[in-house]
Motif scaffolding. Structure first.
Motif, mmCIF file in Angstrom:
data_model
loop_
_atom_site.group_PDB
_atom_site.id
_atom_site.type_symbol
_atom_site.label_atom_id
_atom_site.label_comp_id
_atom_site.label_asym_id
_atom_site.label_seq_id
_atom_site.Cartn_x
_atom_site.Cartn_y
_atom_site.Cartn_z
ATOM 1 N N PHE B 33 0.834 -1.211 0.000
ATOM 2 C CA PHE B 33 0.000 0.000 0.000
ATOM 3 C C PHE B 33 0.871 1.264 0.000
ATOM 4 N N LYS B 155 -0.333 5.952 10.023
ATOM 5 C CA LYS B 155 -0.698 7.322 9.636
ATOM 6 C C LYS B 155 0.543 8.153 9.330
ATOM 7 N N PHE B 158 1.786 6.940 6.019
ATOM 8 C CA PHE B 158 0.918 7.459 4.956
ATOM 9 C C PHE B 158 1.334 8.888 4.584
ATOM 10 N N MET B 213 -8.054 -0.297 -4.298
ATOM 11 C CA MET B 213 -8.150 1.127 -4.669
ATOM 12 C C MET B 213 -9.265 1.380 -5.683
ATOM 13 N N TYR B 217 -12.316 3.810 -1.552
ATOM 14 C CA TYR B 217 -12.402 4.090 -0.115
ATOM 15 C C TYR B 217 -11.190 4.883 0.345
ATOM 16 N N GLY B 218 -11.234 5.352 1.594
ATOM 17 C CA GLY B 218 -10.105 6.053 2.188
ATOM 18 C C GLY B 218 -9.017 5.078 2.634
ATOM 19 N N MET B 219 -8.052 5.617 3.390
ATOM 20 C CA MET B 219 -6.870 4.826 3.742
ATOM 21 C C MET B 219 -7.196 3.536 4.489
ATOM 22 N N ASN B 220 -7.956 3.648 5.588
ATOM 23 C CA ASN B 220 -8.178 2.476 6.436
ATOM 24 C C ASN B 220 -8.950 1.372 5.724
ATOM 25 N N THR B 222 -9.208 0.943 2.470
ATOM 26 C CA THR B 222 -8.396 0.414 1.367
ATOM 27 C C THR B 222 -7.407 -0.617 1.908
#
Lengths: 249, 271
Positions: B33, B155, B158, B213, B217-220, B222
């Motif tokens: 990711f 985080k 990221f 992806m 969706y957002g980070m979490n 995904t």
């Protein structure tokens, strides 16, 4: 350093290899300024921003901030930053508006000790940027102007005193630009935020900024924005004779 | 399929295969990711190929190839990241140099060692059913360390991955975090190389992320869907390969591709 000055740049020079891009720059930026930085490509605008942000070290000279020389350790002079090319670079990023704004906080947070009211801080910044209700939208689903606001909200989450925006309107349509400038001006007036933005578009800068710094390796002009459109001054900034065609703002 | 899995679990080597597969399928997309966000997906293949130097060296000098692969991939990963951060050489150029250099060294070590060819094939294409008891312990310990570390730092990783400049401006020690990230990538690759093989490594680390992806969706979420796709593909792949007598790594990759095609079609249907 005078009381009302928030950033003082003194005798600053910088070269890429042997190519000098900043030559003996001296600027005082006052607290609460609404400042446009303009100049031709290669004139040193982005380099100057990177030095202010601490991403590049000058060959000589220094940048002083109110409260100290290091903006990262001073609450009195915390810097928020909005990078350029947001519209293009973050189109496919798997991140919601909340994720983006939250990322403005995480660098300074301890791993096992998160800020207590962090969700409130994030939601306040989102609300201030006028994006309430869009927290869970993907950043790629937003319009160019909304995306810019999300990145401003990211900067606002850390309660900066200075907001720096690098070419904020590349890829953003004209109507969104106008709305975004109103938003920035509101932050400047109501929150007392010192705002510095870079643009290569002389019409935008002259219409929006209160003060101007024109840079072409050296300082070509500092002063009121309204005068920057004068033909002789434009020729000086860009270093040659130009036919300047204006567009409406 | 559940009943089939229980039948397979009567065999010790299959229990180890499932355990190793589950651990690798949890950590590979996590690291993938952040590499995708950095636009550095090809680094997986580069490091996987370079880690073959460590495998060949270990087989030649007779110590555990997992350690050899780990040493080389972590070292190469940190070196590549440093070169990338200097910004005076393109990232893909760095990867091309490291990949060809790594393969040249592997070939030399390969030619120096008589009879390591068969073992090398296990690492080129993966051989999850040959994982030993001592290796599985290493999988569990290192897998848990990688999982916990990434969960805690996700985080921060990221932020560094999508906007390293902001991380620097806000005072993060990006050199330290980048080195730690490359260490985690190196460990993940060295574990996954036995399960999926160096040549198919990119599939396990990148395809689940690319599939997730597509869902928007957002980070979490995904990250969560990447793990779900990866885990399902590995468990189904090992099971099918057992009954169909096919190479497990190849079946796992086909399962991953199935998820990718489905997610692309899903996106087109609902876009």
């Amino acid at each position: 350093m005078k009381n009302n000055v928030i950033i003082s740049i003194k005798n600053l020079s910088f070269s890429y290899n042997s190519n000098k891009v900043l030559d003996d720059i001296n600027i005082d930026i006052e607290r609460g300024a609404y400042l446009g930085l303009i100049g031709p490509n290669g004139g040193g605008k982005s380099t100057l921003l990177k030095i202010i942000l601490g991403l590049l070290k000058p060959d000589s000279g220094r940048v002083e901030f109110a409260g100290g020389v290091n903006p990262r350790c001073s609450d009195d002079c915390r810097i928020g930053y909005v990078p350029q090319r947001i519209s293009q670079d973050y189109q496919d990023l798997p991140a919601t508006v909340f994720d983006i704004v939250e990322s403005g906080l995480v660098a300074k947070e301890e791993i096992f000790k998160l800020q207590k009211n962090r969700n409130e801080v994030i939601n306040d910044a989102i609300k201030l940027a006028g994006l309430k209700g869009m927290e869970n939208k993907l950043i790629g689903e937003l319009s160019g102007g909304q995306r810019q606001k999300a990145f401003v909200a990211r900067a606002l989450a850390s309660h900066p005193q200075i907001l720096i925006l690098d070419e904020p309107f590349v890829g953003v349509d004209l109507s969104s630009q106008d709305e975004f400038y109103k938003f920035l001006r509101k932050l400047n007036i109501e929150k007392g935020l010192t705002i510095i933005f870079v643009s290569h578009d002389i019409d935008i800068i002259s219409a929006q900024a209160k003060q101007i710094i024109a840079l072409n390796k050296k300082i070509v002009y500092t002063g009121q924005a309204v005068k920057v459109n004068e033909k002789e001054l434009v020729d000086n900034i860009y270093g040659q004779k130009f036919t300047h065609i204006h567009h409406d703002r | 399929m559940i009943a089939d899995i229980f039948e397979i679990l009567q065999y010790d080597f299959m229990v180890r295969a499932f355990l190793a597969g589950i651990i690798v399928s949890l950590i590979a997309p996590l690291m993938g990711f952040f590499l995708v966000i950095r636009k550095f997906s090809l680094m997986v293949d580069t490091l996987a190929h370079i880690s073959l130097v460590g495998v060949a060296g270990s087989l030649l000098f007779q110590f555990n190839p997992l350690f050899g692969a780990m040493l080389v991939s972590v070292g190469a990963g940190i070196a590549m990241d440093r070169l990338r951060s200097l910004k005076n050489i393109f990232s893909d150029t760095v990867m091309a140099i490291f990949m060809s250099g790594g393969l040249a060294l592997t070939l030399i070590l390969f030619s120096l060692g008589n009879g390591i060819g068969v073992n090398m094939l296990n690492y080129l294409f993966g051989s999850i059913t040959t994982i030993t008891q001592s290796e599985i312990l290493l999988f569990v310990i290192l897998g848990i360390i990688v999982l916990i570390t990434v969960f805690l730092l996700r985080k921060k990783l990221f932020l560094i991955s999508y906007d390293e400049d902001l991380a620097v401006i806000n005072g993060m020690n990006t050199k330290l975090y980048n080195a730690l990230f490359m260490l985690l990538v190196g460990v993940t690759i060295s574990l996954a190389i036995k399960a999926i093989g160096a040549l198919l490594m990119g599939a396990l680390m990148i395809i689940p992320v690319a599939s997730a992806m597509q869902l928007g969706y957002g980070m979490n979420k995904t990250l969560l869907y990447s793990i779900i796709f990866s885990l399902t593909s590995v468990i189904a792949g090992i099971t099918f390969s057992f009954y169909l007598d096919l190479p497990s790594s190849a079946v796992i990759v086909l399962m991953l591709l199935l998820f990718f095609v489905s997610s692309v079609l899903f996106k087109r249907s609902y876009a």
